[in-house]
Structure formats: structure tokens, C-alpha cells
Design a protein around this motif. Structure first.
Motif, mmCIF file in Angstrom:
data_model
loop_
_atom_site.group_PDB
_atom_site.id
_atom_site.type_symbol
_atom_site.label_atom_id
_atom_site.label_comp_id
_atom_site.label_asym_id
_atom_site.label_seq_id
_atom_site.Cartn_x
_atom_site.Cartn_y
_atom_site.Cartn_z
ATOM 1 N N ASP A 96 0.828 -1.210 0.000
ATOM 2 C CA ASP A 96 0.000 0.000 0.000
ATOM 3 C C ASP A 96 0.863 1.261 0.000
ATOM 4 N N LYS A 97 1.975 1.205 0.688
ATOM 5 C CA LYS A 97 2.851 2.373 0.810
ATOM 6 C C LYS A 97 3.512 2.738 -0.517
ATOM 7 N N ILE A 98 3.830 1.745 -1.341
ATOM 8 C CA ILE A 98 4.571 2.018 -2.586
ATOM 9 C C ILE A 98 3.695 1.959 -3.833
ATOM 10 N N MET A 99 2.394 1.808 -3.650
ATOM 11 C CA MET A 99 1.484 1.650 -4.783
ATOM 12 C C MET A 99 1.623 2.760 -5.834
ATOM 13 N N HIS A 100 1.899 3.968 -5.418
ATOM 14 C CA HIS A 100 1.990 5.110 -6.347
ATOM 15 C C HIS A 100 3.359 5.239 -7.012
ATOM 16 N N THR A 101 4.278 4.354 -6.690
ATOM 17 C CA THR A 101 5.654 4.507 -7.185
ATOM 18 C C THR A 101 5.947 3.712 -8.453
ATOM 19 N N TYR A 102 4.957 3.008 -8.971
ATOM 20 C CA TYR A 102 5.206 2.213 -10.179
ATOM 21 C C TYR A 102 4.025 2.286 -11.136
ATOM 22 N N SER A 103 4.311 1.931 -12.371
ATOM 23 C CA SER A 103 3.260 1.770 -13.374
ATOM 24 C C SER A 103 3.330 0.324 -13.845
ATOM 25 N N LEU A 104 2.219 -0.179 -14.346
ATOM 26 C CA LEU A 104 2.193 -1.550 -14.840
ATOM 27 C C LEU A 104 2.443 -1.558 -16.333
ATOM 28 N N LYS A 105 3.318 -2.447 -16.755
ATOM 29 C CA LYS A 105 3.623 -2.616 -18.169
ATOM 30 C C LYS A 105 3.180 -4.020 -18.547
ATOM 31 N N THR A 106 2.368 -4.128 -19.573
ATOM 32 C CA THR A 106 1.898 -5.433 -20.029
ATOM 33 C C THR A 106 2.869 -5.970 -21.068
ATOM 34 N N VAL A 107 3.340 -7.179 -20.843
ATOM 35 C CA VAL A 107 4.252 -7.831 -21.776
ATOM 36 C C VAL A 107 3.640 -9.159 -22.194
ATOM 37 N N THR A 108 3.937 -9.574 -23.404
ATOM 38 C CA THR A 108 3.440 -10.845 -23.911
ATOM 39 C C THR A 108 4.606 -11.803 -24.079
ATOM 40 N N LEU A 109 4.513 -12.923 -23.404
ATOM 41 C CA LEU A 109 5.533 -13.960 -23.518
ATOM 42 C C LEU A 109 5.094 -14.944 -24.590
ATOM 43 N N LEU A 110 6.048 -15.453 -25.335
ATOM 44 C CA LEU A 110 5.769 -16.416 -26.396
ATOM 45 C C LEU A 110 6.339 -17.768 -25.987
ATOM 46 N N GLN A 111 5.472 -18.779 -25.984
ATOM 47 C CA GLN A 111 5.911 -20.143 -25.682
ATOM 48 C C GLN A 111 5.653 -21.000 -26.906
ATOM 49 N N VAL A 112 6.657 -21.722 -27.343
ATOM 50 C CA VAL A 112 6.513 -22.641 -28.471
ATOM 51 C C VAL A 112 6.968 -24.011 -28.005
ATOM 52 N N ASP A 113 6.078 -24.985 -28.106
ATOM 53 C CA ASP A 113 6.393 -26.357 -27.711
ATOM 54 C C ASP A 113 6.101 -27.281 -28.875
ATOM 55 N N LYS A 114 6.821 -28.365 -28.921
ATOM 56 C CA LYS A 114 6.569 -29.377 -29.932
ATOM 57 C C LYS A 114 5.457 -30.276 -29.409
#
Length: 115
Positions: A96-114
Motif C-alpha cells: 500500500d505504501k509504494i502503490m503510487h511509485t510504479y506503473s504496470l507494463k503489459t508484456v506478452t511472452l511467447l511459448q513454443v512447444d513441440k
């Protein structure tokens, strides 16, 4: 020793080429999935899966101003998301104390399996 240095240099160059090729292929696959509107696909004998994650990107100045205890800041030295997460899990820092100190960045991970 010169041969080892030469081989190291050659491998580093190859690594750069491979990383660029991987990045290009990744982008092509992400674009394809986006065009198809799919987060999972079977392409030939491979299964492709896109996983979306949110990552926190901290503002160093805001975080420093919020963490008034210099000992805590020394543990971080700079805002490393993994260290901040660890200190939060250990209850050294309140979320709660640090909630204002960051922004959220959405990243997409790619998984490829056989299949």
C-alpha cells in the motif's frame, strides 16, 4: 590464447545474429497470432501460446521519497523490481505504501512447444 579470444569473438557475433533472428521471428509469430485473434494456435507440429503478464516499472525518485528508511533504500540501491517484490513479500515494505511509485507494463511472452 589467441584462438580462444578469436572463438569467443566469433561466438559473440553469432549470438547477436541469433538474438536478432529470434526477435524477428518472435515479432512475426506475435503478429500472426494477433491477426488471427488467437492466444493459442497449433501450427504444423508446434503449439504456440501467448501469455500476458503485467510488470511493475518503478519510478526511482518516487520510490526513494516513499522509503524514508535509508537502510531499506540501501538494500535496493536502485529500483530492481525483483528486490522490491522480495522486500514486499517479506513485509519489509508495505504494498500500500509504494502503490503510487510504479506503473504496470503489459508484456506478452511467447511459448513454443513441440506437440
Amino acid at each position: 590464447m589467441e584462438k580462444k579470444v578469436q572463438q569467443y569473438y566469433r561466438l559473440k557475433q553469432k549470438q547477436k545474429e541469433i538474438e536478432k533472428e529470434l526477435a524477428d521471428l518472435r515479432q512475426d509469430i506475435l503478429s500472426y497470432c494477433s491477426e488471427q485473434g488467437a492466444t493459442e494456435a497449433e501450427i504444423g507440429s508446434y503449439k504456440v501460446k501467448l501469455v500476458t503478464q503485467n510488470r511493475k516499472e518503478y519510478d526511482d525518485l518516487k520510490l526513494y521519497e516513499t522509503l524514508s528508511d535509508p537502510e531499506v533504500w540501501r538494500m535496493l540501491s536502485k529500483s530492481d523490481p525483483a528486490k522490491v517484490a522480495s522486500l514486499t513479500k517479506l513485509n519489509v515494505i508495505s504494498e500500500d505504501k509504494i502503490m503510487h511509485t510504479y506503473s504496470l507494463k503489459t508484456v506478452t511472452l511467447l511459448q513454443v512447444d513441440k506437440k
